[in-house]
Scaffold this motif. Structure first.
Motif, PDB file in Angstrom:
ATOM      1  N   ALA A  24      20.532 -21.165 -18.722  1.00  0.00           N
ATOM      2  CA  ALA A  24      21.056 -22.513 -18.517  1.00  0.00           C
ATOM      3  C   ALA A  24      22.543 -22.587 -18.830  1.00  0.00           C
ATOM      4  O   ALA A  24      23.316 -23.207 -18.091  1.00  0.00           O
ATOM      5  CB  ALA A  24      20.280 -23.510 -19.374  1.00  0.00           C
ATOM      6  N   CYS A  25      22.953 -21.955 -19.923  1.00  0.00           N
ATOM      7  CA  CYS A  25      24.371 -21.969 -20.290  1.00  0.00           C
ATOM      8  C   CYS A  25      25.213 -21.260 -19.243  1.00  0.00           C
ATOM      9  O   CYS A  25      26.303 -21.718 -18.881  1.00  0.00           O
ATOM     10  CB  CYS A  25      24.565 -21.321 -21.657  1.00  0.00           C
ATOM     11  N   ALA A  26      24.722 -20.127 -18.756  1.00  0.00           N
ATOM     12  CA  ALA A  26      25.482 -19.374 -17.758  1.00  0.00           C
ATOM     13  C   ALA A  26      25.665 -20.178 -16.481  1.00  0.00           C
ATOM     14  O   ALA A  26      26.764 -20.203 -15.895  1.00  0.00           O
ATOM     15  CB  ALA A  26      24.783 -18.049 -17.465  1.00  0.00           C
ATOM     16  N   VAL A  27      24.611 -20.847 -16.029  1.00  0.00           N
ATOM     17  CA  VAL A  27      24.722 -21.651 -14.811  1.00  0.00           C
ATOM     18  C   VAL A  27      25.660 -22.828 -15.032  1.00  0.00           C
ATOM     19  O   VAL A  27      26.519 -23.128 -14.182  1.00  0.00           O
ATOM     20  CB  VAL A  27      23.330 -22.121 -14.345  1.00  0.00           C
ATOM     21  N   ALA A  28      25.529 -23.507 -16.157  1.00  0.00           N
ATOM     22  CA  ALA A  28      26.405 -24.645 -16.443  1.00  0.00           C
ATOM     23  C   ALA A  28      27.870 -24.222 -16.458  1.00  0.00           C
ATOM     24  O   ALA A  28      28.737 -24.907 -15.890  1.00  0.00           O
ATOM     25  CB  ALA A  28      26.022 -25.275 -17.777  1.00  0.00           C
ATOM     26  N   ARG A  29      28.162 -23.108 -17.071  1.00  0.00           N
ATOM     27  CA  ARG A  29      29.548 -22.645 -17.152  1.00  0.00           C
ATOM     28  C   ARG A  29      30.029 -22.102 -15.807  1.00  0.00           C
ATOM     29  O   ARG A  29      31.177 -22.298 -15.431  1.00  0.00           O
ATOM     30  CB  ARG A  29      29.690 -21.599 -18.251  1.00  0.00           C
ATOM     31  N   HIS A  30      29.138 -21.423 -15.078  1.00  0.00           N
ATOM     32  CA  HIS A  30      29.516 -20.915 -13.760  1.00  0.00           C
ATOM     33  C   HIS A  30      29.894 -22.051 -12.822  1.00  0.00           C
ATOM     34  O   HIS A  30      30.847 -21.938 -12.041  1.00  0.00           O
ATOM     35  CB  HIS A  30      28.365 -20.105 -13.162  1.00  0.00           C
TER      36      HIS A  30
ATOM     37  N   VAL B  59      14.286 -24.228 -27.186  1.00  0.00           N
ATOM     38  CA  VAL B  59      15.497 -24.433 -26.415  1.00  0.00           C
ATOM     39  C   VAL B  59      15.414 -23.563 -25.160  1.00  0.00           C
ATOM     40  O   VAL B  59      14.697 -22.560 -25.154  1.00  0.00           O
ATOM     41  CB  VAL B  59      16.745 -24.050 -27.250  1.00  0.00           C
ATOM     42  N   PRO B  60      16.124 -24.011 -24.097  1.00  0.00           N
ATOM     43  CA  PRO B  60      17.081 -25.105 -24.009  1.00  0.00           C
ATOM     44  C   PRO B  60      16.428 -26.436 -23.654  1.00  0.00           C
ATOM     45  O   PRO B  60      15.306 -26.489 -23.162  1.00  0.00           O
ATOM     46  CB  PRO B  60      17.990 -24.650 -22.860  1.00  0.00           C
ATOM     47  N   VAL B  61      17.198 -27.493 -23.889  1.00  0.00           N
ATOM     48  CA  VAL B  61      16.851 -28.840 -23.437  1.00  0.00           C
ATOM     49  C   VAL B  61      18.110 -29.459 -22.845  1.00  0.00           C
ATOM     50  O   VAL B  61      19.189 -29.366 -23.443  1.00  0.00           O
ATOM     51  CB  VAL B  61      16.333 -29.715 -24.590  1.00  0.00           C
TER      52      VAL B  61
ATOM     53  N   LEU C 232      15.092 -32.897 -19.901  1.00  0.00           N
ATOM     54  CA  LEU C 232      14.483 -31.803 -19.145  1.00  0.00           C
ATOM     55  C   LEU C 232      14.423 -30.546 -19.996  1.00  0.00           C
ATOM     56  O   LEU C 232      15.429 -30.130 -20.570  1.00  0.00           O
ATOM     57  CB  LEU C 232      15.317 -31.537 -17.883  1.00  0.00           C
ATOM     58  N   TRP C 233      13.226 -29.957 -20.101  1.00  0.00           N
ATOM     59  CA  TRP C 233      13.094 -28.660 -20.749  1.00  0.00           C
ATOM     60  C   TRP C 233      12.540 -27.669 -19.750  1.00  0.00           C
ATOM     61  O   TRP C 233      12.131 -28.042 -18.660  1.00  0.00           O
ATOM     62  CB  TRP C 233      12.246 -28.717 -22.019  1.00  0.00           C
ATOM     63  N   GLU C 234      12.578 -26.390 -20.132  1.00  0.00           N
ATOM     64  CA  GLU C 234      12.284 -25.203 -19.313  1.00  0.00           C
ATOM     65  C   GLU C 234      13.569 -24.762 -18.595  1.00  0.00           C
ATOM     66  O   GLU C 234      14.142 -25.488 -17.780  1.00  0.00           O
ATOM     67  CB  GLU C 234      11.158 -25.413 -18.315  1.00  0.00           C
ATOM     68  N   SER C 235      13.984 -23.553 -18.930  1.00  0.00           N
ATOM     69  CA  SER C 235      15.295 -23.059 -18.481  1.00  0.00           C
ATOM     70  C   SER C 235      15.412 -22.987 -16.971  1.00  0.00           C
ATOM     71  O   SER C 235      16.472 -23.298 -16.408  1.00  0.00           O
ATOM     72  CB  SER C 235      15.584 -21.689 -19.101  1.00  0.00           C
ATOM     73  N   ASN C 236      14.342 -22.586 -16.276  1.00  0.00           N
ATOM     74  CA  ASN C 236      14.438 -22.493 -14.817  1.00  0.00           C
ATOM     75  C   ASN C 236      14.632 -23.867 -14.184  1.00  0.00           C
ATOM     76  O   ASN C 236      15.422 -24.033 -13.243  1.00  0.00           O
ATOM     77  CB  ASN C 236      13.193 -21.811 -14.249  1.00  0.00           C
ATOM     78  N   ALA C 237      13.902 -24.849 -14.686  1.00  0.00           N
ATOM     79  CA  ALA C 237      14.066 -26.211 -14.172  1.00  0.00           C
ATOM     80  C   ALA C 237      15.469 -26.728 -14.458  1.00  0.00           C
ATOM     81  O   ALA C 237      16.085 -27.400 -13.611  1.00  0.00           O
ATOM     82  CB  ALA C 237      13.016 -27.131 -14.787  1.00  0.00           C
ATOM     83  N   ILE C 238      15.992 -26.417 -15.635  1.00  0.00           N
ATOM     84  CA  ILE C 238      17.344 -26.860 -15.986  1.00  0.00           C
ATOM     85  C   ILE C 238      18.369 -26.226 -15.052  1.00  0.00           C
ATOM     86  O   ILE C 238      19.286 -26.903 -14.565  1.00  0.00           O
ATOM     87  CB  ILE C 238      17.647 -26.529 -17.463  1.00  0.00           C
ATOM     88  N   MET C 239      18.225 -24.941 -14.776  1.00  0.00           N
ATOM     89  CA  MET C 239      19.151 -24.289 -13.837  1.00  0.00           C
ATOM     90  C   MET C 239      19.136 -24.977 -12.481  1.00  0.00           C
ATOM     91  O   MET C 239      20.192 -25.235 -11.896  1.00  0.00           O
ATOM     92  CB  MET C 239      18.773 -22.814 -13.661  1.00  0.00           C
ATOM     93  N   CYS C 240      17.952 -25.261 -11.976  1.00  0.00           N
ATOM     94  CA  CYS C 240      17.843 -25.891 -10.658  1.00  0.00           C
ATOM     95  C   CYS C 240      18.460 -27.285 -10.671  1.00  0.00           C
ATOM     96  O   CYS C 240      19.156 -27.680  -9.714  1.00  0.00           O
ATOM     97  CB  CYS C 240      16.388 -25.959 -10.223  1.00  0.00           C
TER      98      CYS C 240
END
Length: 209
Positions: free
Chosen positions: A14-20, A51-53, A61-69
């Motif tokens: 999630a952090c990588a996608v947010a920063r990317h 985590v993450p949330v 929203l929780w679950e890293s894959n859902a957060i990335m999407c």
């Protein structure tokens, strides 16, 4: 948006996608060693106490894959495609969660999580148990990557962020990648992304854009 994270495996996605995507996300570190993920306040956001949330307005929203999407969709990014590739991305997200990650993340747990949080050493028997599974599913990934730069449509998607998440720790965890040159090549390409190399904000920082 607020992204609650720790510097561990799933929050890394999630952090990588947010920063990317350079999204206006406030990164809030959750100290697992202090049990901050088990407080009533945190569990009100995620009853799984993990985590993450992501908090985006009224959405929690929780679950890293859902957060990335969600982050990709929020940014209007093709990391979460809007065409027929979306089903293919979903397939790789599910394959990772049910097949590849359980084996690969065991190496991470044994060599990184146990010494750091449990003050115990890796169990060689557990590593030996999951190695055949890892090699089996790594062979599937290896074959798929031949002739491809990325997993889906030859373009970067959230599937790459998910499936590749254990690879930055290959050296520390002893992931047996010697027989998988395509996986190593693919990860070297991911490693060219600044957000992949450095997904976590400095702990003294409270926000990044």
């Amino acid at each position: 948006m607020k992204l609650y994270y720790s510097d561990t495996l799933n929050p890394r996605k999630a952090c990588a996608v947010a920063r990317h995507l350079k999204l206006p996300v406030e990164f809030i570190h959750v100290a697992l060693e202090k049990g901050e993920h088990r407080t009533p306040q945190f569990c009100a956001m995620n009853p799984n106490a993990k985590v993450p949330v992501l908090v985006d307005g009224e959405l929690v929203l929780w679950e890293s894959n859902a957060i990335m999407c969600h982050l990709a969709e929020k940014a209007g990014s093709d990391l979460w495609p809007r065409d027929e590739r979306r089903i293919e991305v979903l397939r790789w997200l599910m394959w990772d969660a049910t097949e590849f990650a359980p084996a690969a993340s065991t190496f991470y747990f044994e060599h990184i999580i146990k010494p750091r949080f449990l003050r115990s050493e890796a169990d060689p028997a557990e590593i030996a148990r999951v190695t055949p599974d890892f090699e089996r599913y790594a062979s599937v990934l290896e074959a798929h990557l031949k002739g491809r730069d990325y997993l889906v449509g030859n373009a970067l998607t959230v599937a790459d962020f998910a499936v590749g998440i254990t690879l930055p720790y290959a050296g520390k965890t002893g992931l047996p990648l010697q027989a998988f040159p395509e996986i190593r090549r693919w990860h070297a390409q991911l490693d060219e992304l600044p957000a992949w190399r450095e997904p976590f904000p400095a702990l003294q920082a409270t926000a990044a854009a």
